[in-house]
Design an enzyme around this catalytic site. Structure first.
Site, PDB file in Angstrom:
ATOM      1  N   GLY A  84       5.432  -1.331   5.262  1.00  0.00           N
ATOM      2  CA  GLY A  84       5.794  -0.940   3.906  1.00  0.00           C
ATOM      3  C   GLY A  84       7.266  -0.586   3.871  1.00  0.00           C
ATOM      4  O   GLY A  84       7.891  -0.366   4.913  1.00  0.00           O
ATOM      5  N   ARG A 107       5.805  10.874   3.455  1.00  0.00           N
ATOM      6  CA  ARG A 107       4.425  10.549   3.102  1.00  0.00           C
ATOM      7  C   ARG A 107       3.400  11.340   3.917  1.00  0.00           C
ATOM      8  O   ARG A 107       2.381  11.768   3.382  1.00  0.00           O
ATOM      9  CB  ARG A 107       4.190   9.046   3.270  1.00  0.00           C
ATOM     10  CG  ARG A 107       4.818   8.232   2.158  1.00  0.00           C
ATOM     11  CD  ARG A 107       4.349   6.805   2.195  1.00  0.00           C
ATOM     12  NE  ARG A 107       4.897   6.090   3.335  1.00  0.00           N
ATOM     13  CZ  ARG A 107       4.476   4.890   3.720  1.00  0.00           C
ATOM     14  NH1 ARG A 107       3.510   4.291   3.073  1.00  0.00           N
ATOM     15  NH2 ARG A 107       5.040   4.290   4.745  1.00  0.00           N
ATOM     16  N   SER A 132     -11.270  -6.661   6.439  1.00  0.00           N
ATOM     17  CA  SER A 132     -10.362  -5.548   6.685  1.00  0.00           C
ATOM     18  C   SER A 132     -11.168  -4.309   7.027  1.00  0.00           C
ATOM     19  O   SER A 132     -12.028  -3.878   6.246  1.00  0.00           O
ATOM     20  CB  SER A 132      -9.485  -5.281   5.457  1.00  0.00           C
ATOM     21  OG  SER A 132      -8.604  -4.190   5.701  1.00  0.00           O
ATOM     22  N   GLN A 142      14.990  -0.126   5.194  1.00  0.00           N
ATOM     23  CA  GLN A 142      13.778  -0.070   6.026  1.00  0.00           C
ATOM     24  C   GLN A 142      13.280  -1.463   6.377  1.00  0.00           C
ATOM     25  O   GLN A 142      12.954  -1.738   7.532  1.00  0.00           O
ATOM     26  CB  GLN A 142      12.692   0.720   5.288  1.00  0.00           C
ATOM     27  CG  GLN A 142      13.009   2.196   5.148  1.00  0.00           C
ATOM     28  CD  GLN A 142      12.019   2.919   4.234  1.00  0.00           C
ATOM     29  OE1 GLN A 142      11.414   2.323   3.342  1.00  0.00           O
ATOM     30  NE2 GLN A 142      11.864   4.220   4.445  1.00  0.00           N
ATOM     31  N   ALA A 181       2.466   4.193  11.730  1.00  0.00           N
ATOM     32  CA  ALA A 181       1.764   5.461  11.488  1.00  0.00           C
ATOM     33  C   ALA A 181       2.422   6.225  10.347  1.00  0.00           C
ATOM     34  O   ALA A 181       2.749   7.405  10.443  1.00  0.00           O
ATOM     35  CB  ALA A 181       1.717   6.313  12.758  1.00  0.00           C
ATOM     36  N   TRP A 188       0.826  -1.203   0.000  1.00  0.00           N
ATOM     37  CA  TRP A 188       0.000   0.000   0.000  1.00  0.00           C
ATOM     38  C   TRP A 188       0.865   1.259   0.000  1.00  0.00           C
ATOM     39  O   TRP A 188       1.815   1.375   0.777  1.00  0.00           O
ATOM     40  CB  TRP A 188      -0.904   0.008   1.235  1.00  0.00           C
ATOM     41  CG  TRP A 188      -1.742   1.240   1.363  1.00  0.00           C
ATOM     42  CD1 TRP A 188      -2.659   1.706   0.477  1.00  0.00           C
ATOM     43  CD2 TRP A 188      -1.745   2.172   2.460  1.00  0.00           C
ATOM     44  NE1 TRP A 188      -3.233   2.867   0.932  1.00  0.00           N
ATOM     45  CE2 TRP A 188      -2.696   3.183   2.150  1.00  0.00           C
ATOM     46  CE3 TRP A 188      -1.044   2.254   3.661  1.00  0.00           C
ATOM     47  CZ2 TRP A 188      -2.955   4.255   3.007  1.00  0.00           C
ATOM     48  CZ3 TRP A 188      -1.298   3.315   4.515  1.00  0.00           C
ATOM     49  CH2 TRP A 188      -2.254   4.294   4.180  1.00  0.00           C
ATOM     50  N   TYR A 236      -4.497  -1.049  -4.932  1.00  0.00           N
ATOM     51  CA  TYR A 236      -3.198  -0.400  -4.787  1.00  0.00           C
ATOM     52  C   TYR A 236      -2.629  -0.085  -6.166  1.00  0.00           C
ATOM     53  O   TYR A 236      -2.248  -0.982  -6.922  1.00  0.00           O
ATOM     54  CB  TYR A 236      -2.215  -1.287  -4.013  1.00  0.00           C
ATOM     55  CG  TYR A 236      -2.612  -1.609  -2.594  1.00  0.00           C
ATOM     56  CD1 TYR A 236      -3.614  -0.892  -1.928  1.00  0.00           C
ATOM     57  CD2 TYR A 236      -1.984  -2.639  -1.885  1.00  0.00           C
ATOM     58  CE1 TYR A 236      -3.973  -1.183  -0.627  1.00  0.00           C
ATOM     59  CE2 TYR A 236      -2.329  -2.933  -0.581  1.00  0.00           C
ATOM     60  CZ  TYR A 236      -3.329  -2.214   0.047  1.00  0.00           C
ATOM     61  OH  TYR A 236      -3.685  -2.518   1.337  1.00  0.00           O
ATOM     62  N   SER A 271      -0.419  -0.069   8.817  1.00  0.00           N
ATOM     63  CA  SER A 271       0.099   1.219   9.298  1.00  0.00           C
ATOM     64  C   SER A 271       0.587   1.133  10.737  1.00  0.00           C
ATOM     65  O   SER A 271       0.284   2.008  11.556  1.00  0.00           O
ATOM     66  CB  SER A 271      -0.959   2.323   9.164  1.00  0.00           C
ATOM     67  OG  SER A 271      -0.359   3.602   9.197  1.00  0.00           O
ATOM     68  N   PRO A 272       1.361   0.106  11.093  1.00  0.00           N
ATOM     69  CA  PRO A 272       1.844  -0.034  12.475  1.00  0.00           C
ATOM     70  C   PRO A 272       2.859   1.040  12.870  1.00  0.00           C
ATOM     71  O   PRO A 272       3.091   1.260  14.057  1.00  0.00           O
ATOM     72  CB  PRO A 272       2.476  -1.429  12.489  1.00  0.00           C
ATOM     73  CG  PRO A 272       2.936  -1.623  11.077  1.00  0.00           C
ATOM     74  CD  PRO A 272       1.877  -0.973  10.231  1.00  0.00           C
TER      75      PRO A 272
END
Length: 314
Positions: A282, A228, A152, A288, A211, A21, A55, A208-209
């Site tokens: 992500g 972002r 979801s 990362q 944020a 995403w 996506y 989105s763990p």
């Protein structure tokens, strides 16, 4: 890497997963970047790769699929999702039987596989009877196009309705829910979702763990150009606040004491929940994903959790 059962199913997923995403399919000449990141994730023990047809309107599935199809299929857990409009056609959206059975074929083709391990209903659809939704996903599984299905961002009451209808009628019930959950967005999961899903054996795989990067510390000194959250003020404005930025700064001392990064701390904090099976991260850089996979297996003591709670709630 550590692995957990997805809910009460026998399927095991890596504690840290890689998702597509907002990262793949939005630029140009990305295939090598995606290849490097997916390969690094796989080499780091990640077996769970999460996608959705929406996506980048399918392009993200294609880019990740081009790499995944070169890996041994039995070592992968691949998921995708259906719900959001893929065209202007009135039936090319939602959770009707027509859209679900049509969309699965598109995702399989783009990902280059003959089946998904998990197929998600990307949102709850109030315009479709629950019976139709559950029976359509059950059909996808009986057709061999997916092994399991999940929800979801569904309300807990709707997850319960789907589970109860499926079990009462001998159909495949959802085994997982994919909610948003992080240190700065926690109330919905902890107060509404987990109290039901943990009891029902529905495992959470959270998105989105970090944020959208806030919890890594990248906003300690403000809003860097190109970040972002800087570009998505409308989406992130509720948690990109001075108060939250200060909390993240304060978490640095906790992470430093444990000799881990704040990203690893944020993921380990989520994985403290027994009802969570995996955290979906992500990555746009190899470094990362190499950082986040190290959160797997990190267990926080009760004292550390208390320290974190003090920071988050003050």
């Amino acid at each position: 890497m550590e692995y957990r059962n997805l809910g009460k199913s026998g399927l095991k997923v890596s504690e840290v997963a890689l998702g597509g995403w907002e990262t793949y399919g939005v630029g140009v000449n990305e295939q090598q970047m995606v290849r490097d990141i997916v390969t690094a994730a796989y080499d780091g023990g990640v077996n769970f790769f999460d996608q959705a047809d929406i996506y980048a309107k399918g392009r993200s599935e294609e880019l990740m699929g081009n790499v995944l199809r070169e890996l041994p299929r039995h070592t992968l857990v691949i998921s995708s999702k259906v719900y959001w409009p893929m065209s202007d056609d009135v039936n090319d959206r939602g959770l009707s039987r027509k859209h679900i059975l049509h969309s699965i074929d598109g995702s399989l083709k783009r990902l280059g596989t003959d089946h998904l391990d998990v197929y998600f209903a990307h949102r709850y659809d109030p315009d479709v009877p629950m019976e139709e939704i559950v029976m359509a996903f059950d059909q996808v599984i009986r057709d061999g196009k997916a092994l399991y299905w999940g929800t979801s961002m569904w309300p807990a009451a709707r997850i319960a309705q789907a589970v109860e209808f499926a079990r009462a009628n001998g159909l495949h019930a959802p085994i997982t829910e994919q909610p948003e959950y992080s240190m700065v967005r926690r109330d919905r999961v902890e107060k509404e979702i987990l109290p039901y899903t943990e009891t029902a054996g529905v495992g959470l795989v959270v998105w989105s763990p970090l944020a959208m990067g806030l919890l890594t510390g990248k906003y300690d000194d403000g809003k860097p150009e190109g970040a972002r959250l800087t570009e998505k003020e409308n989406w992130g404005k509720n948690f990109l606040t001075d108060e939250n930025i200060q909390k993240v700064r304060d978490l640095k001392a906790v992470a430093d004491e444990l000799n881990i990064t704040r990203a690893q701390l944020a993921l380990a904090w989520i994985l403290r929940q027994k009802g969570v099976s995996s955290v979906i991260t992500g990555a746009t850089k190899v470094q990362q994903i190499e950082d986040t996979v190290k959160a797997a297996g990190v267990r926080l003591s009760s004292d550390v959790i208390e320290q974190i709670e003090t920071i988050l709630t003050r």
